[in-house]
Design a protein around this motif. Structure first.
Motif: not given
Length: 128
Positions: A34-38, A101-110
């Motif tokens: 997920q991290c790499c994708f984001a 930004l990518p970390c925020v999207w990962c956090q929401m997805s998780t």
């Protein structure tokens, strides 16, 4: 002219107890796929996460038109907080969305994966 109602309004699931995020803003590395994708394709990841939340798939693409603060990421983070009863503030949402930004999207997805609450189309914008 009146338009026929095709779907009935659904009750919004909101948690009554305030809690913290299930993962920190830097917890995106817990799921490397997920991290790499984001990180490598943040717009695609953001669109998928937004769709999974029940909003229009293309909504995050509007962030391209902002010069500093990504308004869609910030408002999505606030909406996720509200839906799941997570503590926080709009100011923190703004700072995190602007600088991580990518970390925020990962956090929401998780958060959505861990909560496993069904999604629904809501608000003003919906794709058909």
């Amino acid at each position: 002219m009146s338009w026929p109602v095709t779907t009935q309004p659904q009750a919004m699931l909101v948690s009554s107890k305030e809690a913290d995020w299930s993962s920190g803003i830097c917890g995106c590395c817990d799921d490397m796929k997920q991290c790499c994708f984001a990180f490598w394709c943040c717009p695609c990841f953001a669109c998928i996460t937004t769709r999974d939340f029940g909003q229009c798939l293309c909504l995050p693409l509007l962030d391209v038109f902002s010069c500093c603060i990504p308004p869609v990421a910030m408002s999505m983070r606030a909406a996720v907080r509200q839906r799941y009863g997570i503590r926080g503030s709009l100011c923190r949402d703004c700072v995190c969305s602007t600088f991580c930004l990518p970390c925020v999207w990962c956090q929401m997805s998780t958060e959505m994966k861990k909560r496993k609450i069904p999604t629904m189309l809501s608000d003003i914008i919906s794709c058909r």
